[in-house]
Design an enzyme around this catalytic site. Sequence first.
Site, short mmCIF file in Angstrom:
data_model
loop_
_atom_site.label_atom_id
_atom_site.label_comp_id
_atom_site.label_asym_id
_atom_site.label_seq_id
_atom_site.Cartn_x
_atom_site.Cartn_y
_atom_site.Cartn_z
N ARG A 46 0.87 -1.18 0.00
CA ARG A 46 0.00 0.00 0.00
C ARG A 46 0.90 1.23 0.00
NH1 ARG A 46 2.44 1.84 3.62
NH2 ARG A 46 0.89 3.50 3.70
N GLN A 179 -2.05 2.32 9.87
CA GLN A 179 -0.75 2.36 9.19
C GLN A 179 0.27 3.18 9.99
OE1 GLN A 179 -3.73 2.87 7.76
NE2 GLN A 179 -3.73 2.37 5.58
N ASP A 220 -2.15 10.85 -2.23
CA ASP A 220 -2.51 9.80 -3.17
C ASP A 220 -2.85 10.36 -4.55
OD1 ASP A 220 -3.08 8.55 -0.37
OD2 ASP A 220 -2.83 6.92 -1.81
N ASN A 230 -5.57 12.25 0.43
CA ASN A 230 -4.64 11.45 1.23
C ASN A 230 -5.46 10.68 2.25
OD1 ASN A 230 -1.89 10.65 1.87
ND2 ASN A 230 -2.17 11.76 3.78
N LYS A 231 -4.78 9.91 3.06
CA LYS A 231 -5.44 9.05 4.05
C LYS A 231 -6.52 9.78 4.84
CE LYS A 231 -5.09 5.60 4.43
NZ LYS A 231 -6.07 4.79 3.66
#
Length: 329
Positions: A46, A179, A220, A230-231
Site C-alpha cells: 500500500r 498504518q 494519493d 490522502n489518508k
Amino acid sequence: VNIKPMEWAGGQLNMLDQRLLPLREEWITLRSWEEVAEAIRTMVVRGAPAIGIAAAYGMVLAARDGVEREVARQGLAASRPTAVNLFWALDRICSLPEWSFERVFKEAREIELEDLQCNLAIGHHGNDLIEPDARILTVCNTGSLATAGHGTALGVIRTAHYEGKELFVYACETRPRLQGLKLTAWELQKEGIPFQSIADSAAASLMRAGKVDLVIAGADRIAANGDTANKIGTYSLAVLAKHHGIPFYIAAPTSTLDPTIATGDLIPIEERSCEEITHIEGVQMAPTDCATFNPAFDVTPGDLITAIITDEGIFRGPYNFARVEAAAR
Ligand code: MRU
C-alpha cells in the site's frame, strides 16, 4: 536503514506482507499479474508510489506470460481507485512501443529507481522547511514501505534526521487500518528517530498545547488546483493546523500529480469494507450488523496546504499543476 516493500528476484515479485507488520516480517511470492492485483487490493502492499511500482511489475509478469496487455492493465487498474500513481505507472507501461518481457521489465525497474530518486529529492527540498529541533506531526505511513524507499513525508523526516536535526515526531495511529501505529512507528523505531504514537483524536490538544511545529503528510492524488487526496483524517489535521497557525505540508512525487483533474471534488475516493471499522485485528468491536461508512481517503483543499514539496521543488499556492506538468514535459 534499508527497508523495501518489494523486490523482483528470479523471475518473480517478492513482497513484504504489510498486513502482518510490525509483529511479523513475512515475504510472499507473486507469480502472476492477478496475484499482484489481489495484493494491491488486499493491501499486502500500500502507499501510492508503492502500488504504482507493484502494478508495473504486475505488467512485467503479464508480458512474460503472454497475457494481452489491455486485459492486465484493466485488471490491475481495478485494484484500488484513488492513488493516481497506479494509473500513471500503467499508462507509462502501456505507452511503450513494445509489449515484451524485456522492455516492460526495463520500464518497471526505471519506475522503481526513479521513485527512489524522487524521494531523495523530496527529502532534500523538504529539509529546508524543517527547523533543527522541529516537532513534527504526521499521519498514515509515507515511508520506505509506501515507496521504492526513503519515503515522501517520512522521507523529509528521514533526511532531516540524517542531517543531524533533533526531531521529535508525533505519529497518528491512523484508524481504521493503523498504518501510523503499525508501519510508521516500525520505521521510526528502526531509524532511531524519537517519536510517540498518538490516537488520531489527540492531535488537536497537542497543537493547542504548542507541541507541534508543523504537520507533514503524503498524497494519493493531487488535483491541478492543489486539492490533495490522502489518508482519511488528513483533512482534519489541515483544518486543525490552520486554526492553530501551524504550517501544513504535503510531500509527494510528481507522479502523484493529476493535471487532468481540475479540483479535488473529482478525485474518486475508495470506500473499504465495513469490517475495517467494526473489527480490530479480526476481533469484533461493534454491535453485530452495525452500519458503517468507511472512506479510505479525504481531500484537503489546496488553500489549507502551506506548501507542496515535490521532487521538482517546493510549490506554494495558489497551485496550478496543470501548468507545471506542461512545463515539465
Ligand atoms: O490506504 P493506504 O495505506 O494505501 O494509504 C496511504 C496513504 O494515504 C499515503 O499517505 C499516501 O499513499 C502517500 S505514501 C508515500
